[in-house]
Design a protein around this motif. Structure first.
Motif, PDB file in Angstrom:
ATOM      1  N   LYS A  63       0.851  -1.028   0.150  1.00  0.00           N
ATOM      2  CA  LYS A  63       0.050   0.147   0.059  1.00  0.00           C
ATOM      3  C   LYS A  63       0.794   1.443  -0.056  1.00  0.00           C
ATOM      4  N   ALA A  64       1.884   1.283   0.872  1.00  0.00           N
ATOM      5  CA  ALA A  64       2.850   2.360   0.897  1.00  0.00           C
ATOM      6  C   ALA A  64       3.494   2.602  -0.541  1.00  0.00           C
ATOM      7  N   ALA A  65       3.858   1.456  -1.229  1.00  0.00           N
ATOM      8  CA  ALA A  65       4.652   1.669  -2.566  1.00  0.00           C
ATOM      9  C   ALA A  65       3.455   2.145  -3.332  1.00  0.00           C
ATOM     10  N   ILE A  66       2.398   1.596  -3.489  1.00  0.00           N
ATOM     11  CA  ILE A  66       1.158   2.315  -4.397  1.00  0.00           C
ATOM     12  C   ILE A  66       0.833   3.567  -4.277  1.00  0.00           C
ATOM     13  N   GLU A  67       0.902   4.005  -2.842  1.00  0.00           N
ATOM     14  CA  GLU A  67       0.794   5.374  -2.539  1.00  0.00           C
ATOM     15  C   GLU A  67       1.826   6.555  -3.345  1.00  0.00           C
ATOM     16  N   VAL A  68       2.823   6.185  -3.170  1.00  0.00           N
ATOM     17  CA  VAL A  68       4.131   6.797  -3.677  1.00  0.00           C
ATOM     18  C   VAL A  68       4.082   6.578  -5.167  1.00  0.00           C
ATOM     19  N   GLY A  69       3.606   5.637  -5.739  1.00  0.00           N
ATOM     20  CA  GLY A  69       3.869   5.490  -7.323  1.00  0.00           C
ATOM     21  C   GLY A  69       2.575   6.251  -7.742  1.00  0.00           C
ATOM     22  N   GLN A  70       1.494   6.172  -7.143  1.00  0.00           N
ATOM     23  CA  GLN A  70       0.305   7.042  -7.630  1.00  0.00           C
ATOM     24  C   GLN A  70       0.423   8.362  -7.559  1.00  0.00           C
ATOM     25  N   ARG A  71       1.434   8.846  -6.511  1.00  0.00           N
ATOM     26  CA  ARG A  71       1.766  10.278  -6.833  1.00  0.00           C
ATOM     27  C   ARG A  71       2.383  10.810  -7.826  1.00  0.00           C
ATOM     28  N   ALA A  72       3.097   9.827  -8.210  1.00  0.00           N
ATOM     29  CA  ALA A  72       3.911  10.124  -9.403  1.00  0.00           C
ATOM     30  C   ALA A  72       3.107   9.870 -10.894  1.00  0.00           C
ATOM     31  N   THR A  73       2.559   8.673 -10.757  1.00  0.00           N
ATOM     32  CA  THR A  73       1.708   8.351 -12.168  1.00  0.00           C
ATOM     33  C   THR A  73       0.504   9.237 -12.369  1.00  0.00           C
ATOM     34  N   LYS A  74      -0.171   9.289 -11.253  1.00  0.00           N
ATOM     35  CA  LYS A  74      -1.725   9.890 -11.343  1.00  0.00           C
ATOM     36  C   LYS A  74      -2.624   9.118 -12.090  1.00  0.00           C
ATOM     37  N   THR A  75      -2.507   7.847 -12.225  1.00  0.00           N
ATOM     38  CA  THR A  75      -3.609   7.156 -13.086  1.00  0.00           C
ATOM     39  C   THR A  75      -4.615   6.599 -12.285  1.00  0.00           C
ATOM     40  N   LYS A  76      -5.613   6.457 -12.926  1.00  0.00           N
ATOM     41  CA  LYS A  76      -6.849   6.245 -12.114  1.00  0.00           C
ATOM     42  C   LYS A  76      -7.280   4.958 -11.979  1.00  0.00           C
ATOM     43  N   GLN A  77      -6.536   3.537 -12.287  1.00  0.00           N
ATOM     44  CA  GLN A  77      -6.525   2.431 -12.005  1.00  0.00           C
ATOM     45  C   GLN A  77      -5.221   1.790 -12.145  1.00  0.00           C
ATOM     46  N   ILE A  78      -4.930   0.462 -11.472  1.00  0.00           N
ATOM     47  CA  ILE A  78      -3.977  -0.241 -11.189  1.00  0.00           C
ATOM     48  C   ILE A  78      -4.094  -1.633 -11.658  1.00  0.00           C
ATOM     49  N   ASN A  79      -2.960  -2.261 -12.161  1.00  0.00           N
ATOM     50  CA  ASN A  79      -2.770  -3.526 -12.086  1.00  0.00           C
ATOM     51  C   ASN A  79      -1.789  -4.249 -11.168  1.00  0.00           C
ATOM     52  N   LEU A  80      -2.007  -5.401 -10.636  1.00  0.00           N
ATOM     53  CA  LEU A  80      -0.982  -5.973  -9.701  1.00  0.00           C
ATOM     54  C   LEU A  80      -0.550  -7.373 -10.138  1.00  0.00           C
ATOM     55  N   ILE A  81       0.823  -7.649 -10.170  1.00  0.00           N
ATOM     56  CA  ILE A  81       1.341  -8.942 -10.651  1.00  0.00           C
ATOM     57  C   ILE A  81       2.266  -9.218  -9.322  1.00  0.00           C
ATOM     58  N   GLY A  82       2.032 -10.694  -8.874  1.00  0.00           N
ATOM     59  CA  GLY A  82       2.699 -11.120  -8.031  1.00  0.00           C
ATOM     60  C   GLY A  82       3.543 -12.369  -8.221  1.00  0.00           C
ATOM     61  N   HIS A  83       4.575 -12.649  -7.744  1.00  0.00           N
ATOM     62  CA  HIS A  83       5.163 -13.916  -8.109  1.00  0.00           C
ATOM     63  C   HIS A  83       5.566 -14.439  -6.599  1.00  0.00           C
ATOM     64  N   SER A  84       5.056 -16.121  -6.512  1.00  0.00           N
ATOM     65  CA  SER A  84       5.176 -16.720  -5.372  1.00  0.00           C
ATOM     66  C   SER A  84       4.837 -16.034  -4.180  1.00  0.00           C
ATOM     67  N   MET A  85       5.365 -15.520  -3.148  1.00  0.00           N
ATOM     68  CA  MET A  85       4.802 -15.063  -2.026  1.00  0.00           C
ATOM     69  C   MET A  85       4.360 -13.740  -2.277  1.00  0.00           C
ATOM     70  N   GLY A  86       4.845 -13.001  -3.435  1.00  0.00           N
ATOM     71  CA  GLY A  86       4.284 -11.778  -3.531  1.00  0.00           C
ATOM     72  C   GLY A  86       2.776 -11.921  -4.098  1.00  0.00           C
ATOM     73  N   ASN A  87       2.238 -13.011  -4.341  1.00  0.00           N
ATOM     74  CA  ASN A  87       0.760 -13.391  -4.655  1.00  0.00           C
ATOM     75  C   ASN A  87       0.229 -13.013  -3.210  1.00  0.00           C
ATOM     76  N   LEU A  88       0.575 -13.602  -1.956  1.00  0.00           N
ATOM     77  CA  LEU A  88       0.053 -13.283  -0.817  1.00  0.00           C
ATOM     78  C   LEU A  88      -0.052 -11.924  -0.301  1.00  0.00           C
ATOM     79  N   THR A  89       0.928 -11.086  -0.807  1.00  0.00           N
ATOM     80  CA  THR A  89       0.992  -9.749  -0.793  1.00  0.00           C
ATOM     81  C   THR A  89       0.000  -9.036  -1.174  1.00  0.00           C
ATOM     82  N   THR A  90      -0.172  -9.362  -2.674  1.00  0.00           N
ATOM     83  CA  THR A  90      -1.278  -8.876  -3.470  1.00  0.00           C
ATOM     84  C   THR A  90      -2.703  -9.077  -2.778  1.00  0.00           C
ATOM     85  N   LEU A  91      -2.688 -10.271  -2.415  1.00  0.00           N
ATOM     86  CA  LEU A  91      -4.145 -10.908  -1.568  1.00  0.00           C
ATOM     87  C   LEU A  91      -4.255 -10.119  -0.573  1.00  0.00           C
ATOM     88  N   ALA A  92      -3.413  -9.915   0.481  1.00  0.00           N
ATOM     89  CA  ALA A  92      -3.318  -9.186   1.714  1.00  0.00           C
ATOM     90  C   ALA A  92      -3.875  -7.770   1.349  1.00  0.00           C
TER      91      ALA A  92
END
Length: 242
Positions: A108-137
Motif C-alpha cells: 500500500k505504501a509503495a502504491i501510494e508513492v507510485g500513484q503520486r507520480a503516475t496519477k493514473t485512475k486504476q492499477i494492475n497487480l502482478i505477484g510472483h510466489s509469496m508476492g501473490n500473498l502480498t497482493t491478496l493481503a
C-alpha cells in the motif's frame, strides 16, 4: 501568397498544440502496473517482465519503489508527463517477512508513492510466489479505501493457498471482490516449491465471483522461471494490454 503563408502558420500551430497535449491525454487514460517479488527475492526478479513489456510497446516507463524495513517507500526514477501505462517494480528491503498483512501495508505504501507520480485512475497487480500473498493481503485489507485506485487486473504467477491460509488471509475478500476485477492464475507442472494443488485453491476465491478468471497451466518451467519466461511475458502482454 500571403494567404497561403497564414494557412501554413496556422496548421503548424495546430500541429504543435496536438503534439503538446497528446502525451497528457495518454497519461490520463493509462493504467499503472505494480510488480511484487517473492520471498527472499527483489525487484531484479521483475525486470525481465517490465523490459519485455516496454520493448513490445505496452509501456514507455519503468520506475522502482523501494520499501524499507519500517515501511517507508521511496520512488526511484522519473515519470514523465507522456508516461503511458507506467510499470512499477516494487522492492522490499525485508523480503523474508511472512506477516502477510504487514506486507500488504508495505505494498500500500509503495502504491501510494507510485500513484503520486503516475496519477493514473486504476492499477494492475502482478505477484510472483509469496508476492501473490502480498497482493491478496492488500486487496483483502484495502480494496475499499476510497483514496486508493481500483485494481483492474490481478496476475498470480506461481501463487497458491496452503491449507488453513485462505480464511486468515482473505476473510474480507471472500465477501466482496473489487468490481470489474479480472484474474489470471499461471502455474507450472515443473514448479517444485508451490504444488499445483495449492495454485488451484485460488479458483474458488475468484471463479464465478471475479469479472473474469483464467487459469493457465504451463509445463517445463521451474518456480523461478515463471518470472523469466517469454511464454509468461506474452501472456502478460495480451492479458493486461489487449
Amino acid at each position: 501568397m500571403k494567404q497561403r503563408l497564414v494557412i501554413t502558420i496556422l496548421l503548424g500551430a495546430l500541429a504543435g498544440l496536438l503534439v503538446s497535449f497528446w502525451p497528457v491525454q495518454a497519461a490520463q487514460s493509462s493504467t499503472t502496473t505494480y510488480f511484487m517479488h517473492g520471498y527472499g527475492s527483489s525487484a531484479r526478479a521483475e525486470h525481465q517482465m517490465t523490459t519485455y513489456l516496454t520493448a513490445h510497446g505496452a509501456s514507455n516507463t519503468i520506475v522502482r519503489v523501494n520499501v524499507d524495513r519500517k515501511g517507508h517507500a521511496v520512488l526511484v526514477g522519473h515519470v514523465a508527463k507522456n508516461a503511458h501505462h507506467p510499470l512499477v517494480e516494487v522492492n522490499f528491503a525485508d523480503s523474508r517477512n511472512t506477516d502477510f498483512h504487514q506486507d500488504g501495508r508495505w505494498l500500500k505504501a509503495a502504491i501510494e508513492v507510485g500513484q503520486r507520480a503516475t496519477k493514473t485512475k486504476q492499477i494492475n497487480l502482478i505477484g510472483h510466489s509469496m508476492g501473490n500473498l502480498t497482493t491478496l493481503a492488500y486487496l483483502n485489507d484495502y480494496r475499499q479505501q476510497a483514496d486508493l485506485p481500483p485494481v483492474r487486473h490481478l496476475v498470480m504467477l506461481a501463487g497458491g493457498l496452503f491449507p488453513g491460509m485462505k480464511a486468515e488471509l482473505t476473510s474480507e475478500l471472500t465477501k466482496n471482490l473489487p468490481a470489474h476485477l479480472t484474474v489470471l492464475n499461471v502455474y507450472s507442472t515443473a514448479d517444485q516449491r508451490v504444488p499445483n494443488a495449492a495454485s488451484r485453491r485460488l479458483r474458488p476465491l475468484f471463479k464465478s465471483r471475479a469479472a473474469s478468471y483464467r487459469e493457465v497451466k504451463l509445463t517445463g518451467l521451474s518456480h523461478s522461471q515463471l518470472h523469466e519466461s517469454r511464454r509468461v511475458d506474452r501472456l502478460l502482454l495480451h492479458f493486461l494490454f489487449d
